[in-house]
Scaffold this motif. Structure first.
Motif, PDB file in Angstrom:
ATOM      1  N   GLY A 168     -15.960  59.543  13.957  1.00 38.52           N
ATOM      2  CA  GLY A 168     -16.589  60.175  15.109  1.00 38.52           C
ATOM      3  C   GLY A 168     -17.590  61.241  14.684  1.00 38.52           C
ATOM      4  O   GLY A 168     -17.721  61.576  13.499  1.00 38.52           O
ATOM      5  N   THR A 169     -18.297  61.749  15.670  1.00 40.04           N
ATOM      6  CA  THR A 169     -19.381  62.696  15.383  1.00 40.04           C
ATOM      7  C   THR A 169     -19.128  64.046  16.056  1.00 40.04           C
ATOM      8  O   THR A 169     -20.050  64.704  16.522  1.00 40.04           O
ATOM      9  N   GLY A 170     -17.849  64.442  16.107  1.00 41.06           N
ATOM     10  CA  GLY A 170     -17.506  65.750  16.662  1.00 41.06           C
ATOM     11  C   GLY A 170     -17.664  66.850  15.625  1.00 41.06           C
ATOM     12  O   GLY A 170     -18.207  66.639  14.526  1.00 41.06           O
ATOM     13  N   THR A 190     -17.851  56.651  11.402  1.00 41.68           N
ATOM     14  CA  THR A 190     -17.699  55.802  12.585  1.00 41.68           C
ATOM     15  C   THR A 190     -18.119  56.591  13.823  1.00 41.68           C
ATOM     16  O   THR A 190     -18.122  57.826  13.810  1.00 41.68           O
ATOM     17  N   SER A 191     -18.481  55.872  14.870  1.00 39.10           N
ATOM     18  CA  SER A 191     -18.782  56.514  16.151  1.00 39.10           C
ATOM     19  C   SER A 191     -18.684  55.468  17.250  1.00 39.10           C
ATOM     20  O   SER A 191     -18.777  54.268  16.981  1.00 39.10           O
ATOM     21  N   SER A 192     -18.539  55.942  18.491  1.00 33.13           N
ATOM     22  CA  SER A 192     -18.562  55.037  19.645  1.00 33.13           C
ATOM     23  C   SER A 192     -20.001  54.709  20.043  1.00 33.13           C
ATOM     24  O   SER A 192     -20.213  53.900  20.935  1.00 33.13           O
ATOM     25  N   ASN A 210     -19.820  51.264  14.337  1.00 36.86           N
ATOM     26  CA  ASN A 210     -19.469  51.539  15.732  1.00 36.86           C
ATOM     27  C   ASN A 210     -18.033  51.057  15.958  1.00 36.86           C
ATOM     28  O   ASN A 210     -17.763  49.857  15.874  1.00 36.86           O
ATOM     29  N   TYR A 211     -17.122  52.006  16.224  1.00 32.44           N
ATOM     30  CA  TYR A 211     -15.702  51.625  16.308  1.00 32.44           C
ATOM     31  C   TYR A 211     -15.349  50.941  17.626  1.00 32.44           C
ATOM     32  O   TYR A 211     -14.250  50.409  17.770  1.00 32.44           O
ATOM     33  N   ILE A 212     -16.292  50.938  18.586  1.00 28.57           N
ATOM     34  CA  ILE A 212     -16.073  50.166  19.819  1.00 28.57           C
ATOM     35  C   ILE A 212     -16.504  48.718  19.576  1.00 28.57           C
ATOM     36  O   ILE A 212     -15.756  47.778  19.867  1.00 28.57           O
TER      37      ILE A 212
HETATM   38  N1  LIG Z   1      -5.680  70.358  12.042  1.00 24.58           N
HETATM   39  C1  LIG Z   1      -6.603  71.267  12.318  1.00 24.58           C
HETATM   40  O1  LIG Z   1      -6.594  72.379  11.816  1.00 24.58           O
HETATM   41  C2  LIG Z   1      -7.703  70.900  13.243  1.00 24.58           C
HETATM   42  C3  LIG Z   1      -8.867  71.669  13.279  1.00 24.58           C
HETATM   43  C4  LIG Z   1      -9.925  71.247  14.099  1.00 24.58           C
HETATM   44  C5  LIG Z   1      -9.756  70.097  14.869  1.00 24.58           C
HETATM   45  N2  LIG Z   1      -8.598  69.424  14.823  1.00 24.58           N
HETATM   46  C6  LIG Z   1      -8.426  68.183  15.580  1.00 24.58           C
HETATM   47  O2  LIG Z   1      -9.374  67.250  15.083  1.00 24.58           O
HETATM   48  C7  LIG Z   1      -9.833  66.428  16.155  1.00 24.58           C
HETATM   49  C8  LIG Z   1     -11.340  66.568  16.263  1.00 24.58           C
HETATM   50  O3  LIG Z   1     -11.628  67.887  16.663  1.00 24.58           O
HETATM   51  P1  LIG Z   1     -13.114  68.332  16.985  1.00 24.58           P
HETATM   52  O4  LIG Z   1     -13.035  69.744  17.459  1.00 24.58           O
HETATM   53  O5  LIG Z   1     -13.992  67.959  15.869  1.00 24.58           O
HETATM   54  O6  LIG Z   1     -13.390  67.400  18.252  1.00 24.58           O
HETATM   55  P2  LIG Z   1     -14.738  67.054  18.980  1.00 24.58           P
HETATM   56  O7  LIG Z   1     -15.841  67.901  18.478  1.00 24.58           O
HETATM   57  O8  LIG Z   1     -14.450  67.037  20.435  1.00 24.58           O
HETATM   58  O9  LIG Z   1     -15.020  65.571  18.476  1.00 24.58           O
HETATM   59  C9  LIG Z   1     -14.451  64.480  19.089  1.00 24.58           C
HETATM   60  C10 LIG Z   1     -15.207  63.233  18.652  1.00 24.58           C
HETATM   61  O10 LIG Z   1     -14.314  62.381  17.973  1.00 24.58           O
HETATM   62  C11 LIG Z   1     -14.700  61.043  18.173  1.00 24.58           C
HETATM   63  N3  LIG Z   1     -13.559  60.233  18.579  1.00 24.58           N
HETATM   64  C12 LIG Z   1     -12.853  60.258  19.725  1.00 24.58           C
HETATM   65  N4  LIG Z   1     -11.918  59.306  19.717  1.00 24.58           N
HETATM   66  C13 LIG Z   1     -12.036  58.662  18.534  1.00 24.58           C
HETATM   67  C14 LIG Z   1     -11.387  57.551  17.934  1.00 24.58           C
HETATM   68  N5  LIG Z   1     -10.400  56.904  18.555  1.00 24.58           N
HETATM   69  N6  LIG Z   1     -11.790  57.160  16.706  1.00 24.58           N
HETATM   70  C15 LIG Z   1     -12.787  57.805  16.065  1.00 24.58           C
HETATM   71  N7  LIG Z   1     -13.447  58.844  16.590  1.00 24.58           N
HETATM   72  C16 LIG Z   1     -13.076  59.262  17.803  1.00 24.58           C
HETATM   73  C17 LIG Z   1     -15.800  61.035  19.208  1.00 24.58           C
HETATM   74  O11 LIG Z   1     -17.024  60.842  18.485  1.00 24.58           O
HETATM   75  P3  LIG Z   1     -18.127  59.768  18.937  1.00 24.58           P
HETATM   76  O12 LIG Z   1     -18.645  60.295  20.230  1.00 24.58           O
HETATM   77  O13 LIG Z   1     -19.083  59.766  17.821  1.00 24.58           O
HETATM   78  O14 LIG Z   1     -17.385  58.465  19.096  1.00 24.58           O
HETATM   79  C18 LIG Z   1     -15.717  62.421  19.811  1.00 24.58           C
HETATM   80  O15 LIG Z   1     -16.951  62.906  20.246  1.00 24.58           O
HETATM   81  C19 LIG Z   1      -9.064  66.884  17.391  1.00 24.58           C
HETATM   82  O16 LIG Z   1      -7.915  66.101  17.551  1.00 24.58           O
HETATM   83  C20 LIG Z   1      -8.680  68.310  17.062  1.00 24.58           C
HETATM   84  O17 LIG Z   1      -7.539  68.735  17.758  1.00 24.58           O
HETATM   85  C21 LIG Z   1      -7.566  69.790  14.034  1.00 24.58           C
END
Ligand SMILES: NC(=O)c1ccc[n+]([C@@H]2O[C@H](COP(=O)([O-])OP(=O)(O)OC[C@H]3O[C@@H](n4cnc5c(N)ncnc54)[C@H](OP(=O)(O)O)[C@@H]3O)[C@@H](O)[C@H]2O)c1
Length: 336
Positions: A168-170, A190-192, A210-212
């Protein structure tokens, strides 16, 4: 001062703008006039009250921000009025291994966060940020960037020539992309969205899937690595993607387990973990020592975090709604 609180108000997404007196400083604390804050996926979970079992109402949300020190409590010797600093996600985690006490200090979860005009924090709970960053950019560092740094650069770090798989691209994944590029690694992401994959390539990703369109994306990862698999997976998907990640990892590879985007519960077949000698490590953000090392690298490489959109403080609800929509590429920021 104006402050957002999490209250039992489903009609406003549990987020309420209210007034509180400016905080009084305890011994060793500094007062920050906040300039920018950033959102993490966790903040959405906190608002929805799905993050931990112990979430009292009345808590101020968000962990990540940058502000200016405007007053010092008694006994403060390490920082000065006028300094621009970021918050530490866990003010008590300075160095060494994580402990329960350090974890309990995390901002914006069970403890008050920083979505307020003024915030009081211990002097050790703030850190200076690379001067080339704007306030909006610096506000993205405490959680997503430190987590990506911890996953890739601490312990057995990613090496030049190795291949890393990002999901993903978060926020976390794009910081991981930038650190992996810095390290000279090959990046598969990967990304949607094909459009987001193009943007990731412009940032330095070598391959996009693209994972979709390609639900069995691990097969494409294996093709791209001549059947060998990747050296390192930054797992942000969670249980729903872990099976594919284990298939996509090489024998003796590493998976750093960070995210729960697909949830915490589900079936995982751990056979390939054993059969392939994969090392699986949980990552929970990181310490001040990690943050400092990351800041040095960010400054040296004049890296700029990927800020997707900036919302004014008065429109914090829209910032959360935008994150919920999943349209973002990188970080969402709130400017005070
Ligand atoms: N353990 C830790 O310390 C820690 C720290 C930070 C974050 N996290 C966790 O890490 C995750 C990401 O956090 P973030 O803040 O980076 O989130 P974010 O900025 O909201 O990014 C989410 C992105 O992940 C992608 N995504 C969603 N479902 C997916 C799937 N099934 N497979 C692959 N990619 C998927 C999507 O990208 P596309 O739009 O490109 O598809 C979405 O835009 C969350 O679960 C968060 O709770 C954990």
């Amino acid at each position: 001062m104006k402050v957002y609180e999490i209250q039992s108000k489903p009609e406003s997404g549990n987020l309420v703008l209210t007034e509180r007196p400016q905080p009084q400083l305890a011994h060793g604390q500094v007062l920050l006039k906040m300039r920018s804050a950033s959102l993490n996926y966790r903040d959405l979970q906190v608002l929805r009250r799905t993050y931990t079992a112990e979430q009292p109402f009345g808590i101020v949300p968000l962990s990540d921000g940058v502000g200016e020190i405007v007053a010092l409590g008694e006994g403060v010797t390490k920082v000065k009025v006028g300094e621009r600093v970021a918050t530490l996600f866990m003010p008590e985690w300075q160095a060494g291994d994580l402990t329960r006490e350090k974890a309990n200090s995390a901002l914006g979860g069970a403890a008050n966060g920083i979505l307020a005009e003024y915030v009081a924090l211990p002097q050790d709970g703030v850190i200076s940020v690379p001067p080339h960053l704007s306030d909006e950019e610096a506000a993205t560092l405490p959680c997503a960037a430190v987590t990506a740094w911890h996953a890739l650069m601490v312990g057995e770090s990613l090496k030049a020539g190795e291949t890393v798989l990002l999901q993903g691209t978060g926020g976390v994944s794009l910081f991981a992309l930038q650190f992996a590029k810095m390290a000279g690694a090959r990046i598969i992401i990967t990304s949607s969205s094909d459009e987001k994959l193009d943007r990731a390539r412009q940032l330095g990703a070598h391959e996009g899937i693209n994972y979709i369109a390609t639900p069995n994306w691990y097969k494409r990862v294996l093709e791209l690595t001549d059947g060998r698999g990747v050296d390192h997976v930054v797992e942000v998907g969670g249980v729903g993607t872990l099976n594919h990640s284990m298939r996509a990892a090489r024998y003796g590879g590493r998976i750093t387990y960070i995210g729960v985007l697909t949830g915490n519960a589900g079936e995982v077949n751990v056979f390939s973990l054993i059969a392939k000698n994969i090392r699986l490590q949980g990552i929970y953000v990181g310490s001040r020592v990690m943050f400092e090392a990351m800041n040095s690298a960010i400054a040296l490489h004049t890296l700029h975090p990927v800020v997707d959109r900036v919302f004014p403080f008065s429109e914090a609800h829209s910032a959360f709604a935008y994150m919920q929509s999943g349209q973002h590429f990188g970080k969402i920021v709130i400017r005070f």
